[in-house]
Design a protein around this motif. Structure first.
Motif, PDB file in Angstrom:
ATOM      1  N   LEU A 126       0.841  -1.317  -0.031  1.00 33.70           N
ATOM      2  CA  LEU A 126      -0.197  -0.114  -0.040  1.00 33.70           C
ATOM      3  C   LEU A 126       0.555   1.250  -0.023  1.00 33.70           C
ATOM      4  N   VAL A 127       2.213   1.135   0.502  1.00 38.02           N
ATOM      5  CA  VAL A 127       2.876   2.354   0.530  1.00 38.02           C
ATOM      6  C   VAL A 127       4.233   1.783   0.029  1.00 38.02           C
ATOM      7  N   GLU A 128       4.685   2.988  -0.885  1.00 31.10           N
ATOM      8  CA  GLU A 128       5.926   2.821  -1.606  1.00 31.10           C
ATOM      9  C   GLU A 128       7.163   3.229  -1.001  1.00 31.10           C
ATOM     10  N   ARG A 129       7.164   4.282  -0.100  1.00 32.23           N
ATOM     11  CA  ARG A 129       8.392   4.688   0.690  1.00 32.23           C
ATOM     12  C   ARG A 129       7.793   5.383   1.827  1.00 32.23           C
ATOM     13  N   PHE A 130       8.649   5.630   2.922  1.00 38.18           N
ATOM     14  CA  PHE A 130       8.540   6.367   4.045  1.00 38.18           C
ATOM     15  C   PHE A 130       9.588   7.399   4.324  1.00 38.18           C
ATOM     16  N   ASN A 131       9.252   8.520   4.558  1.00 42.67           N
ATOM     17  CA  ASN A 131      10.435   9.322   4.905  1.00 42.67           C
ATOM     18  C   ASN A 131      10.420   9.741   6.437  1.00 42.67           C
ATOM     19  N   GLN A 132      11.093   9.106   7.258  1.00 36.96           N
ATOM     20  CA  GLN A 132      11.024   9.190   8.654  1.00 36.96           C
ATOM     21  C   GLN A 132      11.156  10.471   9.318  1.00 36.96           C
ATOM     22  N   LYS A 133      12.158  11.429   8.453  1.00 40.38           N
ATOM     23  CA  LYS A 133      12.482  12.843   8.957  1.00 40.38           C
ATOM     24  C   LYS A 133      11.086  13.647   8.831  1.00 40.38           C
ATOM     25  N   SER A 134      10.418  13.590   7.803  1.00 41.07           N
ATOM     26  CA  SER A 134       9.233  14.345   7.549  1.00 41.07           C
ATOM     27  C   SER A 134       7.751  13.616   7.883  1.00 41.07           C
ATOM     28  N   GLY A 135       8.047  12.489   8.299  1.00 41.84           N
ATOM     29  CA  GLY A 135       6.752  11.636   8.525  1.00 41.84           C
ATOM     30  C   GLY A 135       5.876  11.458   7.296  1.00 41.84           C
ATOM     31  N   ILE A 136       6.390  11.620   6.334  1.00 38.19           N
ATOM     32  CA  ILE A 136       5.410  11.344   4.933  1.00 38.19           C
ATOM     33  C   ILE A 136       5.765  10.302   4.255  1.00 38.19           C
ATOM     34  N   PHE A 137       4.466   9.696   4.186  1.00 36.49           N
ATOM     35  CA  PHE A 137       4.344   8.180   3.236  1.00 36.49           C
ATOM     36  C   PHE A 137       4.186   8.518   1.820  1.00 36.49           C
TER      37      PHE A 137
END
Length: 145
Positions: free
Chosen positions: A72-83
């Motif tokens: 369902l999710v391609e990637r996650f940016n831990q710093k920004s909290g954006i999926f």
């Protein structure tokens, strides 16, 4: 003086080809905006229904791992909290119906989609591709084979 070449349809990666947005365009477009990467926050994932309220206490990284595993999710940016939502092999959004070219979660769609094209790569413009132009392009590609 040379006449400028008219572009029949926008190219998703060439912002200068995008058309000034007006609401009636959506009805005659092939939903080209739904081939752009969709960035979402955790609240969008809750609205869509892929994350439960009780999961909000978990680290987002763990939620991202689960959603990536489920496709369902391609990637996650831990710093920004954006999926970034997963897209199909043809770049269509995971939630775009292939035949109707309509969003299958329209009432629950993420804020990114709700705010497009007011906010996005070129605010106030969209990658408008009329249905007729896209059909012609597809039929030319089929004729090549």
């Amino acid at each position: 003086m040379m006449k400028p070449n008219l572009i029949a349809a926008a190219e998703i990666d060439r912002l200068e080809t995008w058309a000034k947005y007006s609401a009636p365009m959506c009805g005659s477009c092939v939903s080209s905006c739904c081939t752009l990467p969709v960035e979402v926050k955790i609240k969008d994932l809750v609205r869509i229904g892929v994350v439960d309220e009780f999961e909000l206490g978990e680290p987002p990284k763990n939620i991202a791992k689960r959603l990536q595993k489920e496709g369902l999710v391609e990637r996650f940016n831990q710093k920004s909290g954006i999926f970034t939502l997963q897209r199909m092999s043809n770049n269509d959004c995971y939630y775009l119906d292939r035949k109707s070219r309509l969003c299958t979660i329209y009432d629950k769609r993420p804020d990114t989609c709700r705010n497009h094209p007011k906010i996005g790569p070129r605010p106030g413009y969209c990658a408008y591709k009329p249905k007729e132009v896209e059909r012609e392009r597809q039929s030319r590609n089929i004729e090549r084979f």
